[in-house]
Design a protein around this motif. Structure first.
Motif, PDB file in Angstrom:
ATOM      1  N   VAL A  58       1.381  23.187 -23.291  1.00  0.00           N
ATOM      2  CA  VAL A  58       1.201  23.147 -24.746  1.00  0.00           C
ATOM      3  C   VAL A  58       2.030  22.021 -25.355  1.00  0.00           C
ATOM      4  O   VAL A  58       1.559  21.259 -26.201  1.00  0.00           O
ATOM      5  CB  VAL A  58       1.576  24.508 -25.370  1.00  0.00           C
ATOM      6  CG1 VAL A  58       1.518  24.426 -26.892  1.00  0.00           C
ATOM      7  CG2 VAL A  58       0.633  25.599 -24.870  1.00  0.00           C
ATOM      8  N   GLN A  59       3.282  21.888 -24.902  1.00  0.00           N
ATOM      9  CA  GLN A  59       4.136  20.824 -25.425  1.00  0.00           C
ATOM     10  C   GLN A  59       3.564  19.443 -25.089  1.00  0.00           C
ATOM     11  O   GLN A  59       3.645  18.512 -25.899  1.00  0.00           O
ATOM     12  CB  GLN A  59       5.551  20.951 -24.874  1.00  0.00           C
ATOM     13  CG  GLN A  59       6.313  22.144 -25.406  1.00  0.00           C
ATOM     14  CD  GLN A  59       6.127  23.389 -24.567  1.00  0.00           C
ATOM     15  OE1 GLN A  59       5.084  23.567 -23.937  1.00  0.00           O
ATOM     16  NE2 GLN A  59       7.132  24.244 -24.547  1.00  0.00           N
ATOM     17  N   ASP A  60       2.986  19.296 -23.908  1.00  0.00           N
ATOM     18  CA  ASP A  60       2.391  18.015 -23.531  1.00  0.00           C
ATOM     19  C   ASP A  60       1.194  17.685 -24.421  1.00  0.00           C
ATOM     20  O   ASP A  60       1.001  16.531 -24.825  1.00  0.00           O
ATOM     21  CB  ASP A  60       1.969  18.043 -22.063  1.00  0.00           C
ATOM     22  CG  ASP A  60       3.156  18.104 -21.118  1.00  0.00           C
ATOM     23  OD1 ASP A  60       4.294  17.909 -21.582  1.00  0.00           O
ATOM     24  OD2 ASP A  60       2.953  18.359 -19.920  1.00  0.00           O
ATOM     25  N   ALA A  61       0.387  18.692 -24.710  1.00  0.00           N
ATOM     26  CA  ALA A  61      -0.749  18.465 -25.614  1.00  0.00           C
ATOM     27  C   ALA A  61      -0.270  18.115 -27.017  1.00  0.00           C
ATOM     28  O   ALA A  61      -0.868  17.257 -27.695  1.00  0.00           O
ATOM     29  CB  ALA A  61      -1.643  19.707 -25.645  1.00  0.00           C
ATOM     30  N   GLU A  62       0.785  18.756 -27.466  1.00  0.00           N
ATOM     31  CA  GLU A  62       1.348  18.418 -28.772  1.00  0.00           C
ATOM     32  C   GLU A  62       1.798  16.957 -28.806  1.00  0.00           C
ATOM     33  O   GLU A  62       1.570  16.241 -29.792  1.00  0.00           O
ATOM     34  CB  GLU A  62       2.527  19.338 -29.083  1.00  0.00           C
ATOM     35  CG  GLU A  62       2.142  20.774 -29.375  1.00  0.00           C
ATOM     36  CD  GLU A  62       3.357  21.677 -29.515  1.00  0.00           C
ATOM     37  OE1 GLU A  62       4.466  21.238 -29.126  1.00  0.00           O
ATOM     38  OE2 GLU A  62       3.207  22.800 -30.019  1.00  0.00           O
ATOM     39  N   GLY A  63       2.447  16.504 -27.726  1.00  0.00           N
ATOM     40  CA  GLY A  63       2.891  15.119 -27.667  1.00  0.00           C
ATOM     41  C   GLY A  63       1.736  14.139 -27.697  1.00  0.00           C
ATOM     42  O   GLY A  63       1.798  13.098 -28.357  1.00  0.00           O
ATOM     43  N   PHE A  64       0.653  14.466 -26.974  1.00  0.00           N
ATOM     44  CA  PHE A  64      -0.519  13.586 -26.970  1.00  0.00           C
ATOM     45  C   PHE A  64      -1.171  13.539 -28.350  1.00  0.00           C
ATOM     46  O   PHE A  64      -1.561  12.466 -28.836  1.00  0.00           O
ATOM     47  CB  PHE A  64      -1.521  14.063 -25.924  1.00  0.00           C
ATOM     48  CG  PHE A  64      -2.762  13.226 -25.842  1.00  0.00           C
ATOM     49  CD1 PHE A  64      -2.733  11.967 -25.263  1.00  0.00           C
ATOM     50  CD2 PHE A  64      -3.969  13.680 -26.358  1.00  0.00           C
ATOM     51  CE1 PHE A  64      -3.884  11.179 -25.198  1.00  0.00           C
ATOM     52  CE2 PHE A  64      -5.120  12.912 -26.307  1.00  0.00           C
ATOM     53  CZ  PHE A  64      -5.065  11.646 -25.717  1.00  0.00           C
ATOM     54  N   TYR A  65      -1.273  14.700 -28.990  1.00  0.00           N
ATOM     55  CA  TYR A  65      -1.858  14.741 -30.342  1.00  0.00           C
ATOM     56  C   TYR A  65      -1.014  13.904 -31.312  1.00  0.00           C
ATOM     57  O   TYR A  65      -1.556  13.132 -32.117  1.00  0.00           O
ATOM     58  CB  TYR A  65      -1.946  16.187 -30.824  1.00  0.00           C
ATOM     59  CG  TYR A  65      -2.367  16.314 -32.268  1.00  0.00           C
ATOM     60  CD1 TYR A  65      -3.718  16.359 -32.622  1.00  0.00           C
ATOM     61  CD2 TYR A  65      -1.410  16.371 -33.295  1.00  0.00           C
ATOM     62  CE1 TYR A  65      -4.103  16.455 -33.955  1.00  0.00           C
ATOM     63  CE2 TYR A  65      -1.798  16.465 -34.619  1.00  0.00           C
ATOM     64  CZ  TYR A  65      -3.135  16.503 -34.944  1.00  0.00           C
ATOM     65  OH  TYR A  65      -3.511  16.583 -36.263  1.00  0.00           O
ATOM     66  N   ASP A  66       0.292  14.041 -31.245  1.00  0.00           N
ATOM     67  CA  ASP A  66       1.170  13.260 -32.129  1.00  0.00           C
ATOM     68  C   ASP A  66       1.003  11.756 -31.896  1.00  0.00           C
ATOM     69  O   ASP A  66       1.034  10.967 -32.847  1.00  0.00           O
ATOM     70  CB  ASP A  66       2.628  13.660 -31.906  1.00  0.00           C
ATOM     71  CG  ASP A  66       2.935  15.071 -32.389  1.00  0.00           C
ATOM     72  OD1 ASP A  66       2.148  15.602 -33.195  1.00  0.00           O
ATOM     73  OD2 ASP A  66       3.950  15.641 -31.948  1.00  0.00           O
ATOM     74  N   ALA A  67       0.826  11.369 -30.630  1.00  0.00           N
ATOM     75  CA  ALA A  67       0.621   9.949 -30.326  1.00  0.00           C
ATOM     76  C   ALA A  67      -0.705   9.457 -30.914  1.00  0.00           C
ATOM     77  O   ALA A  67      -0.780   8.336 -31.443  1.00  0.00           O
ATOM     78  CB  ALA A  67       0.649   9.727 -28.818  1.00  0.00           C
ATOM     79  N   GLN A  68      -1.751  10.281 -30.850  1.00  0.00           N
ATOM     80  CA  GLN A  68      -3.038   9.901 -31.434  1.00  0.00           C
ATOM     81  C   GLN A  68      -2.924   9.738 -32.951  1.00  0.00           C
ATOM     82  O   GLN A  68      -3.483   8.807 -33.536  1.00  0.00           O
ATOM     83  CB  GLN A  68      -4.103  10.946 -31.091  1.00  0.00           C
ATOM     84  CG  GLN A  68      -4.405  11.081 -29.607  1.00  0.00           C
ATOM     85  CD  GLN A  68      -5.053   9.825 -29.050  1.00  0.00           C
ATOM     86  OE1 GLN A  68      -4.400   9.014 -28.403  1.00  0.00           O
ATOM     87  NE2 GLN A  68      -6.333   9.651 -29.313  1.00  0.00           N
TER      88      GLN A  68
END
Length: 243
Positions: free
Chosen positions: A143-153
């Motif tokens: 979940v944290q990794d997906a949050e990081g990817f979303y923030d980068a987008q």
């Protein structure tokens, strides 16, 4: 009568009580001391091994450093475990409305799927769905990794090359977090309505493109493009919720 023999006094032999064996009491005391020490050692061992609670009622046995491997099972019950088929998330009715008589092209692996519906009558009209998965088997913090990817987008959308941003805003009611982006392609006469959203450990993007309208019709087409992308995004979200 003859003389009687004098009665001799009867002396009962006296035997006093035997004193206790000198070694008996110390041996019993030693046994008791050994038993007491053994009991104390066992009690201490049980106390140290049994999980206790620290300050604030936190179970010591369940405390692990953030990002360590045991974190994954705690998230496993509330994460997306697999991606659906790349072209199986948006209904045929939605596709036909957005891109009539579309041809489709798809690619997929276990962590990334893409499906592009292209119009046979216009090179500028297409609908694209892309989904990223951070699988629990690949990372301890999906979940944290997906949050990081979303923030980068989200950050990249603020400084995207080759596009002109018309509107960029966060959206509610689509997954855990989402944003909507309406942009114009600087190299092509096209506009794109895009929705990017995160649902737990998955991030997906739906983009809808069409020919750029005239200046007087831009507001109407912006609403229409974003509505088309949002409708498709809700169907992608529903599909991911079943996985």
């Amino acid at each position: 009568m003859g003389l009687q023999r004098p009665v001799e006094p009867f002396h009962r032999p006296y035997a006093g009580p035997e004193p206790p064996a000198p070694a008996r009491r110390p041996r019993r005391l030693l046994v008791l001391l050994v038993a007491a020490v053994a009991f104390a050692v066992a009690a201490v061992a049980v106390f140290l091994i049994a999980p206790g609670r620290g300050d604030g009622g936190t179970d010591r046995a369940s405390v692990t450093p953030r990002g360590s491997a045991p974190a994954a099972p705690m998230q496993r019950g509330r994460v997306v475990k697999a991606l659906p088929a790349p072209c199986g998330t948006v209904s045929a009715a939605t596709v036909d409305k957005a891109v009539p008589n579309a041809s489709k092209r798809q690619n997929a692996n276990s962590t990334l799927t893409t499906c592009t519906y292209s119009s046979t009558g216009s090179a500028f009209r297409w609908l694209r769905v892309e989904a990223h998965l951070y699988a629990p088997g690949d990372t301890a913090t999906p979940v944290q990794d997906a949050e990081g990817f979303y923030d980068a987008q989200w950050a990249q959308a603020h400084d995207a090359p080759l596009v002109r941003t018309i509107t960029l805003e966060r959206a509610t009611g689509i997954g855990d977090e989402a944003y909507r982006w309406f942009k114009a392609d600087e190299g092509q006469p096209t506009v794109v309505g895009q929705v990017t959203a995160r649902i737990r450990n998955s991030v997906f993007t739906v983009s809808y493109s069409e020919r750029a309208p005239s200046a007087g019709k831009r507001d109407a087409r912006e609403r229409a493009c974003l509505a088309t992308a949002t409708a498709a995004a809700r169907e992608v979200l529903a599909a991911l919720n079943h996985f």
